[in-house]
Design an enzyme around this catalytic site. Structure first.
Site, PDB file in Angstrom:
ATOM      1  CG  HIS A 176      -1.900   0.996   1.382  1.00 26.93           C
ATOM      2  ND1 HIS A 176      -1.647   2.289   1.741  1.00 26.93           N
ATOM      3  CD2 HIS A 176      -3.239   0.931   1.193  1.00 26.93           C
ATOM      4  CE1 HIS A 176      -2.768   2.976   1.771  1.00 26.93           C
ATOM      5  NE2 HIS A 176      -3.766   2.175   1.443  1.00 26.93           N
ATOM      6  CG  ASP A 201       0.766  -2.446   6.012  1.00 25.29           C
ATOM      7  OD1 ASP A 201      -0.126  -2.448   6.889  1.00 25.29           O
ATOM      8  OD2 ASP A 201       0.659  -1.846   4.921  1.00 25.29           O
ATOM      9  CD  GLN A 222      -6.846  -4.554   3.733  1.00 25.08           C
ATOM     10  OE1 GLN A 222      -7.823  -5.267   3.909  1.00 25.08           O
ATOM     11  NE2 GLN A 222      -6.954  -3.268   3.463  1.00 25.08           N
ATOM     12  CE  LYS A 254      -7.575  -0.337   6.002  1.00 24.17           C
ATOM     13  NZ  LYS A 254      -8.077   0.241   4.772  1.00 24.17           N
ATOM     14  CB  CYS A 283      -3.660   3.063  -1.782  1.00 25.83           C
ATOM     15  SG  CYS A 283      -4.762   4.415  -1.470  1.00 25.83           S
TER      16      CYS A 283
HETATM   17  N1  PLP Z   1      -1.649  -0.781   4.599  1.00 26.51           N
HETATM   18  C1  PLP Z   1      -2.612  -1.474   3.982  1.00 26.51           C
HETATM   19  C2  PLP Z   1      -2.297  -2.846   3.476  1.00 26.51           C
HETATM   20  C3  PLP Z   1      -3.880  -0.946   3.820  1.00 26.51           C
HETATM   21  O1  PLP Z   1      -4.817  -1.647   3.215  1.00 26.51           O
HETATM   22  C4  PLP Z   1      -4.130   0.351   4.306  1.00 26.51           C
HETATM   23  C5  PLP Z   1      -5.434   0.969   4.085  1.00 26.51           C
HETATM   24  O2  PLP Z   1      -6.166   0.620   3.197  1.00 26.51           O
HETATM   25  C6  PLP Z   1      -3.104   1.031   4.962  1.00 26.51           C
HETATM   26  C7  PLP Z   1      -1.882   0.444   5.093  1.00 26.51           C
HETATM   27  C8  PLP Z   1      -3.331   2.392   5.527  1.00 26.51           C
HETATM   28  O3  PLP Z   1      -4.285   2.318   6.552  1.00 26.51           O
HETATM   29  P1  PLP Z   1      -4.953   3.623   7.146  1.00 26.51           P
HETATM   30  O4  PLP Z   1      -5.536   4.356   5.993  1.00 26.51           O
HETATM   31  O5  PLP Z   1      -5.996   3.100   8.075  1.00 26.51           O
HETATM   32  O6  PLP Z   1      -3.896   4.386   7.835  1.00 26.51           O
END
Ligand code: PLP
Length: 554
Positions: free
Chosen positions: A121, A197, A200, A223, A361
């Site tokens: 992401h 990370d 998800q 999430k 993203c």
């Molecule tokens: N990492 C992953 C894999 C994500 O799917 C997301 C959000 O969709 C993020 C990071 C960023 O999360 P947040 O927008 O809640 O900070």
């Protein structure tokens, strides 16, 4: 314990609202809905306990502080961290990753290396890029095949300068879950800091950071059925201890002097300022809510839906699947063979089926795999078999309409001035009794709009259309002529409808028209999504502006 999706869904008030009776919500990778217990806890916090934490010692402040520290302990249990000092509250995964990139990289030497992957992401790419630029570090990517990272080849990009490996626990764009035990093996005995990370992943399986063996793990509550604006970072105590703080301010200090300060102990060293307290209360309720569920049965249910969707879509000649069913968190990514992904998304939206279209993203994955825009359906435990059936039925209907529209010969590109709207009969469009027929007719009308690469420039771009559209105008002998282009068939169809009413008309004739009324009478405002309707009105406003301003008069 066992799991019933129907009963689980009943705990989410959003689905019980009249306006959401037919909603099929398949955008869970973006955010999940909230159970009543989370909503009530946040409301109760403001009604019964609202006060700032840690700084004051009155009754409410003590109560609020106690709540924060209790939630910290729940978060500790949620990921099985060894101590509450290892849990840092953040706004979410993005903030946690920024904190890590900032604090870890400021201690590195120029030429040190960071490894990420093509499936990250943007939140796990951009902060490292920024830090790499600031500190002259080198950013490397796990080897990939057509964009998909080959995590078993991680070793090929590790060397004695590698300091940080920051990889997804599950991709939000294609659902791919790396084998974390394999990564652990590859990093064993190397002095490399490993960030997972888990934005998800945390929604789909129980997390045990000690078993995973990572140094850092980040997640966002929204999430996994919690509120937005809160998440947390897990970090190994010894590493957090040695890291410099990130943001400065209240809460994170022990003592402030004229020229310098002494910082607070962990975890407060990383929690500057007033935390989002009601959101922390909501996070606690979400963690309680999850702890009452049979997480294994929940995951099995999600996996069964994921398999069903992959099976049906892979059997269809009308879609190209991007995601794979194996090692998948619950994400189905695909593109329609005919028509654009955006048109399909709107078709689904018009049936109250929520999916997402775009790069999710993850532009690097999109670019390296050649799939820059995909449709993404992502499941959560409250999705039912009937959600999946409705979704698949809507896809079938869409294909049927597309097929009948493309069976006619493609219109050859001509100059924009030559598009002939005179054959488009409003009566014919209005005569279709059901919406499906009218929609098909609109798609047929889109064929009148020829391709016009020459008008595709920023000057002619119509703002307010979700899909790109370009409109040009010329006034000849007091009559107005228009040229339109778009990649979206629906936008072309709507544009053809608009131009069938105004192309070749005088200013007076155009001013006498009531196009919003026509739009309403045709049922378009009822059946089209808000963004499609906005697109029609944006085209209309641009055309009227061109008429009024007398641009391009000959
Ligand atoms: N990492 C992953 C894999 C994500 O799917 C997301 C959000 O969709 C993020 C990071 C960023 O999360 P947040 O927008 O809640 O900070």
């Amino acid at each position: 314990m066992s799991f019933s999706a129907e009963q689980f869904k009943q705990q989410f008030p959003l689905f019980a609202q009249e306006e959401n009776a037919g909603l099929v919500y398949l955008d869970n990778a973006a955010t999940t809905q909230k159970p009543l217990s989370v909503i009530n806890t946040m409301r109760d916090y403001y009604i019964h306990s609202s006060a700032n934490t840690h700084r004051s010692s009155h009754r409410l402040a003590r109560k609020s502080t106690e709540m924060v520290e209790q939630v910290r302990d729940k978060a500790r249990q949620f990921v099985n961290a060894a101590s509450g000092k290892e849990i840092i509250f953040c706004r979410g995964a993005t903030e946690a990753l920024n904190l890590l990139a900032h604090c870890l990289c400021s201690e590195l030497e120029p030429g040190d290396e960071i490894v990420i992957s093509t499936a990250e992401h943007h939140a796990n790419i951009v902060p490292w890029q920024m830090a790499a630029k600031r500190h002259n570090l080198i950013l490397r990517y796990v080897p990939h095949t057509a964009g998909v990272p080959q995590f078993d080849r991680l070793g090929e990009v590790l060397n004695e300068r590698t300091r940080v490996v920051s990889l997804t626990g599950g991709s939000n764009s294609i659902g791919l879950r790396p084998d974390l035990s394999l990564i652990r093996q590859l990093l064993r005995r190397m002095h490399i800091m490993w960030v997972v990370d888990g934005a998800q992943l945390a929604a789909h399986e129980e997390i045990d950071v000690q078993k995973i063996g990572c140094d850092f793990f980040v997640c966002s509550a929204h999430k996994f059925y919690g509120p937005s604006g809160i998440g947390f970072l897990y970090g190994r105590e010894i590493l957090l201890e040695s890291m410099p703080p990130w943001l400065g301010g209240g809460e994170m200090i022990a003592e402030v002097e004229f020229q310098q300060s002494r910082y607070a102990e962990l975890p407060h060293k990383f929690e500057a300022g007033t935390s989002p307290l009601a959101a922390i209360a909501g996070l606690g309720a979400a963690l309680d809510f999850l702890s009452r569920q049979d997480r294994v049965a929940m995951a099995e249910h999600e996996q069964r839906l994921t398999r069903m969707l992959h099976r049906e879509l892979s059997a269809s000649p009308n879609f190209r699947l991007i995601s794979q069913v194996h090692h998948n968190l619950g994400i189905i990514a695909f593109v329609p063979v005919h028509g654009s992904a955006t048109d399909l998304m709107h078709w689904l939206d018009e049936r109250d089926i929520a999916v997402r279209v775009g790069h999710h993203c993850a532009q690097i994955l999109g670019r390296t795999s050649g799939n820059q825009v995909t449709v993404r359906a992502s499941v959560a435990a409250y999705n039912t078999d009937s959600d999946v059936r409705d979704f698949l039925q809507a896809l079938d209907d869409y294909c049927e309409v597309q097929q009948s529209a493309i069976s006619d010969e493609e219109v050859e590109p001509t100059s924009w001035t030559r598009d002939d709207f005179s054959l488009l009969q409003l009566e014919r469009l209005a005569s279709h009794r059901n919406w499906q027929g009218r929609y098909r007719e609109l798609l047929l009308w889109s064929k009148v709009v020829s391709r016009k690469p020459e008008i595709r420039n920023p000057e002619n771009l119509v703002r307010g259309c979700e899909s790109e559209a370009w409109l040009v105008h010329r006034e000849i002998d007091g009559r107005h002529f228009f040229g339109l282009d778009s990649d979206s068939r629906v936008v072309k169809g709507l544009g053809a409808l608009l131009l069938s009413q105004i192309d070749g008309c005088t200013t007076e004739e155009i001013e006498a028209l009531d196009l919003p009324l026509l739009f309403k009478e045709l049922g378009l405002s009822k059946h089209l999504s808000q963004s499609r309707s906005n697109g029609f009105y944006a085209l209309m406003r641009r055309a009227f502006h061109q008429v009024e301003s007398g641009e391009n008069r000959l």
